[in-house]
Design a protein around this motif. Structure first.
Motif, PDB file in Angstrom:
ATOM      1  N   PRO A 272       0.656  -1.426   0.024  1.00 38.86           N
ATOM      2  CA  PRO A 272      -0.036   0.039  -0.093  1.00 38.86           C
ATOM      3  C   PRO A 272       1.040   1.249  -0.112  1.00 38.86           C
ATOM      4  O   PRO A 272       1.921   1.200   0.633  1.00 38.86           O
ATOM      5  N   GLY A 273       0.537   2.333  -0.901  1.00 36.09           N
ATOM      6  CA  GLY A 273       1.296   3.543  -0.841  1.00 36.09           C
ATOM      7  C   GLY A 273       2.486   3.538  -1.567  1.00 36.09           C
ATOM      8  O   GLY A 273       3.180   4.421  -1.274  1.00 36.09           O
ATOM      9  N   THR A 274       2.858   2.737  -2.173  1.00 31.72           N
ATOM     10  CA  THR A 274       4.230   2.515  -3.049  1.00 31.72           C
ATOM     11  C   THR A 274       4.012   3.264  -4.444  1.00 31.72           C
ATOM     12  O   THR A 274       4.933   3.192  -5.091  1.00 31.72           O
ATOM     13  N   ARG A 416       2.773   6.914   1.112  1.00 33.66           N
ATOM     14  CA  ARG A 416       1.472   7.191   1.777  1.00 33.66           C
ATOM     15  C   ARG A 416       2.132   6.711   3.349  1.00 33.66           C
ATOM     16  O   ARG A 416       3.172   6.473   3.631  1.00 33.66           O
ATOM     17  N   CYS A 417       0.960   6.967   4.427  1.00 33.66           N
ATOM     18  CA  CYS A 417       1.307   6.649   5.660  1.00 33.66           C
ATOM     19  C   CYS A 417       2.445   7.451   6.242  1.00 33.66           C
ATOM     20  O   CYS A 417       3.509   6.749   6.867  1.00 33.66           O
ATOM     21  N   ASP A 418       2.731   8.661   5.736  1.00 35.08           N
ATOM     22  CA  ASP A 418       3.763   9.711   5.840  1.00 35.08           C
ATOM     23  C   ASP A 418       5.088   9.276   5.565  1.00 35.08           C
ATOM     24  O   ASP A 418       6.151   9.176   6.316  1.00 35.08           O
ATOM     25  N   GLY A 419       5.109   8.321   4.575  1.00 31.55           N
ATOM     26  CA  GLY A 419       6.109   7.646   3.974  1.00 31.55           C
ATOM     27  C   GLY A 419       6.866   6.628   4.790  1.00 31.55           C
ATOM     28  O   GLY A 419       8.038   6.272   4.783  1.00 31.55           O
ATOM     29  N   SER A 420       6.062   6.018   5.767  1.00 27.92           N
ATOM     30  CA  SER A 420       6.472   5.159   6.938  1.00 27.92           C
ATOM     31  C   SER A 420       6.473   3.556   6.298  1.00 27.92           C
ATOM     32  O   SER A 420       5.193   3.183   6.502  1.00 27.92           O
ATOM     33  N   GLN A 530     -10.338   0.810  -2.198  1.00 30.05           N
ATOM     34  CA  GLN A 530      -9.337  -0.001  -2.413  1.00 30.05           C
ATOM     35  C   GLN A 530      -8.782   0.758  -3.701  1.00 30.05           C
ATOM     36  O   GLN A 530      -9.269   0.702  -4.875  1.00 30.05           O
ATOM     37  N   GLY A 531      -7.207   0.761  -3.684  1.00 26.62           N
ATOM     38  CA  GLY A 531      -6.770   1.496  -4.888  1.00 26.62           C
ATOM     39  C   GLY A 531      -6.694   3.043  -4.717  1.00 26.62           C
ATOM     40  O   GLY A 531      -6.028   3.688  -5.716  1.00 26.62           O
ATOM     41  N   LEU A 532      -7.122   3.661  -3.939  1.00 28.47           N
ATOM     42  CA  LEU A 532      -7.398   4.937  -3.824  1.00 28.47           C
ATOM     43  C   LEU A 532      -6.664   5.309  -2.353  1.00 28.47           C
ATOM     44  O   LEU A 532      -6.398   4.734  -1.478  1.00 28.47           O
ATOM     45  N   GLU A 533      -6.437   6.725  -2.271  1.00 26.96           N
ATOM     46  CA  GLU A 533      -5.601   7.249  -1.124  1.00 26.96           C
ATOM     47  C   GLU A 533      -6.450   8.655  -0.677  1.00 26.96           C
ATOM     48  O   GLU A 533      -6.908   9.289  -1.591  1.00 26.96           O
TER      49      GLU A 533
END
Length: 644
Positions: A272-274, A416-420, A530-533
């Motif tokens: 996720p978020g990559t 995503r997730c503050d780059g964490s 799913q697939g969105l942010e």
């Protein structure tokens, strides 16, 4: 591909002798295959009406007639085409034929009506939109139409439809498409004739139809330019670091596939978020600009509609919708029909396609079959229904069947997730998906909060949403979604009585809940997000995830009956309970992992199970203690060095 073609006079003769449908059916079976009795009846009925329309000496006898022209890169077919000259340009009139006798207006969805089809009311595109979209698709992808400046003039003819005052068919909400493609009804024969005679003044002996039928399939320059302009300056689609590396690899493989005629497959793994979707959209635009036929594919419709809307700029969104397809679009495609198919969320692919899961053999196989290069973006830990079968192993299996060369790449950097990356690992440990080294450490300061009252969580999300409309509430699918209430945001599907809290599921009269201005009043589910942010996501965790006996447990019986994610699990429980329990457990944990990783900056959580709430709070407290401890140790070490 044209099924039936003739001159106008030959068409009239075939109808006169009652052999037209026999001709159409014979050629249809040779070129496409078997068809249904209902389609044969529609030819019988509609072509008699077109016979009456064309039975006018002012319409040239040597004008070309085509029936059932298959639109490029789709399984859609144009009902009726008439070709000739208007005195200045080559012209083709496109007629979308309908046997409907009644329609209802649909609020909130662009160019959608409701009508009786197959003994039930169904939502379907407005006939003017259908005619216009077919013309647009031919203009955008048929090279002969582009280079020879053939003008396409679409219209719709509902020969059984009796128009009334304030008729929904021509309501103002459809005026954009009715202006582009006029709609004619029962009693409008003269009007339709006038439309045809305006554009077909001289015959062409079917020459223009031949040019259309033989035209190479390539995206038009206007489409390429429009896509490029949309992407320029759009920060949401900027690529960095390894995204750029994978992007260049994909472009290189596309060139190789086309030049050497060797089938290529690229698998891109990433959590996720990559940045999988950003990369996918960039590839769609770049490959289209290289005059390659390219489509972006997802199983879920939500990402397709959201990304096409974000991409549209000043361009009419429906003009680029043709580049965005569902994963079941290739059951009847020919080998290498497209240059490139880009599959986002490839873990969501199914075996069978269609509403009743009765079409095709395997979506992975069909995508590889249909494209010279297929690009699969995949995260196997985001499979969230029993039907999800996409895996790297399966892609490699079908690639080998086609002797395709396979390349595998990976996206690891977090956007995503503050780059964490640490948050993802912490969350997987929290949900007991797997043990990680981040049991008490998110890696950085990600805004994760647990609320004891859903009202407080909603207020917090509302505050975050005010600045840019990028915060949303989502929920596990533990509440029913009644069919008769799906357009009413004031009907609260999700009720938490002890807190006097209520919210509706996302409305089914919009396809872009994730970016609609007022959709904070509705909760999204796994299928719409799913697939969105978002910037911030508020997650309501239902009773299907609880904390008991020092363990996070799942309970598939708490899922709503209207959720299709676990359809068939009861039967599987009887046949193989161990496997069924494992699959259901995996799907529920993956669902919450997916929901809780939609926020770039923060995730706020409310749990219906108070023990789960306390468990998460305790883990957060341990996280704080861990960070304090590490900080203290660092200070001691630093002071020790000062004295040495």
């Amino acid at each position: 591909m044209i099924v039936y073609e003739a001159s106008k006079q030959e068409f009239l003769n075939h109808v006169d002798k009652d052999v037209l449908v026999t001709h159409i059916l014979d050629r249809f079976e040779k070129k496409i295959g078997h068809t249904s009795e209902s389609e044969i009846r529609s030819w019988d009925n509609s072509m008699l009406h077109m016979y009456r329309v064309l039975n006018d000496t002012a319409i040239p006898d040597d004008a070309g007639v085509a029936i059932e022209y298959q639109v490029p890169n789709t399984s859609k077919r144009v009902d009726f085409l008439l070709s000739g000259h208007d005195g200045d340009k080559d012209s083709v009139v496109i007629v979308e034929l309908k046997q409907w006798d009644k329609v209802d207006k649909v609020e909130g969805k662009e160019a959608i009506v409701k009508t009786a089809i197959n003994r039930g009311l169904r939502e379907i595109a407005h006939p003017s939109y259908q005619a216009w979209s077919y013309a647009t698709l031919i203009e955008d992808f048929n090279q002969n139409v582009q280079e020879q400046f053939i003008q396409l003039k679409p219209c719709a003819y509902l020969h059984n439809y009796r128009k009334t005052e304030n008729d929904p068919l021509t309501d103002n909400c459809y005026s954009y498409y009715v202006d582009l493609a006029p709609v004619y009804v029962k009693g409008d024969v003269e009007k339709l004739r006038d439309f045809i005679k305006k554009h077909i003044k001289y015959g062409d002996n079917k020459e223009i139809l031949y040019q259309i039928d033989k035209g190479k399939i390539r995206p038009s320059k206007s489409l390429q330019d429009a896509l490029s302009n949309m992407l320029k300056g759009n920060n949401e689609f900027v690529m960095i670091d390894e995204q750029k590396v994978v992007y260049e690899t994909a472009l290189q493989l596309a060139e190789k596939a086309v030049k050497t005629d060797t089938k290529q497959v690229l698998v891109v793994e990433g959590g996720p978020g990559t940045g999988k979707s950003v990369l996918a959209i960039n590839l769609l635009v770049a490959l289209t600009n290289k005059a390659l036929t390219c489509q972006y594919v997802t199983k879920n419709s939500a990402p397709r509609h959201v990304y096409s809307t974000k991409l549209k700029g000043d361009f009419k969104k429906t003009r680029i919708d043709n580049l965005f397809k569902g994963s079941g679009s290739y059951t009847e495609s020919e080998l290498n029909e497209l240059d490139v198919i880009i599959v986002d969320e490839a873990h969501r692919l199914n075996r069978k396609s269609g509403m009743f899961q009765h079409l095709g053999e395997n979506q992975v196989k069909e995508i590889i079959h249909s494209s010279k290069l297929s690009v699969f973006f995949i995260d196997e830990n985001q499979r969230v229904t029993l039907k999800d079968i996409g895996s790297v192993h399966m892609i490699e299996h079908y690639a080998s069947m086609y002797n395709a060369e396979v390349a595998i790449d990976e996206l690891t950097s977090q956007f995503r997730c503050d780059g964490s990356d640490g948050y993802i690992a912490w969350l997987e440990d929290l949900l007991q998906i797997r043990e990680t080294a981040n049991a008490y450490d998110m890696g950085m300061d990600y805004d994760f909060q647990v609320f004891s009252n859903p009202q407080d969580m909603r207020k917090a999300i509302e505050r975050k949403n005010r600045s840019n409309n990028k915060s949303r509430i989502v929920a596990g699918y533990c509440w029913e979604w009644p069919k008769d209430k799906r357009t009413q945001s004031d009907y609260h599907d999700i009720r938490i009585e002890e807190h006097d809290f209520g919210i509706s599921w996302n409305l089914d009269n919009t396809l872009t809940w994730a970016i609609d201005d007022k959709s904070l009043n509705e909760a999204g589910c796994i299928h719409t997000c799913q697939g969105l942010e978002f910037d911030y996501v508020g997650v309501i965790i239902g009773d299907d995830l609880r904390y008991e006996n020092r363990e996070v447990i799942t309970d598939y019986t708490k899922r709503a009956k209207s959720d299709q994610s676990l359809r068939g699990i009861k039967k599987m429980m009887k046949e193989n309970p161990e496997r069924a329990s494992k699959l259901a457990d995996q799907i529920i944990r993956n669902t919450y992992r997916t929901l809780m990783t939609r926020g770039q900056k923060g995730c706020y959580v409310y749990c219906t199970d108070k023990y789960l709430e306390e468990y998460i709070k305790a883990r957060l407290q341990r996280q704080i203690q861990y960070q304090d401890s590490n900080f203290g140790n660092a200070l001691i070490a630093e002071r020790k060095r000062d004295y040495e």
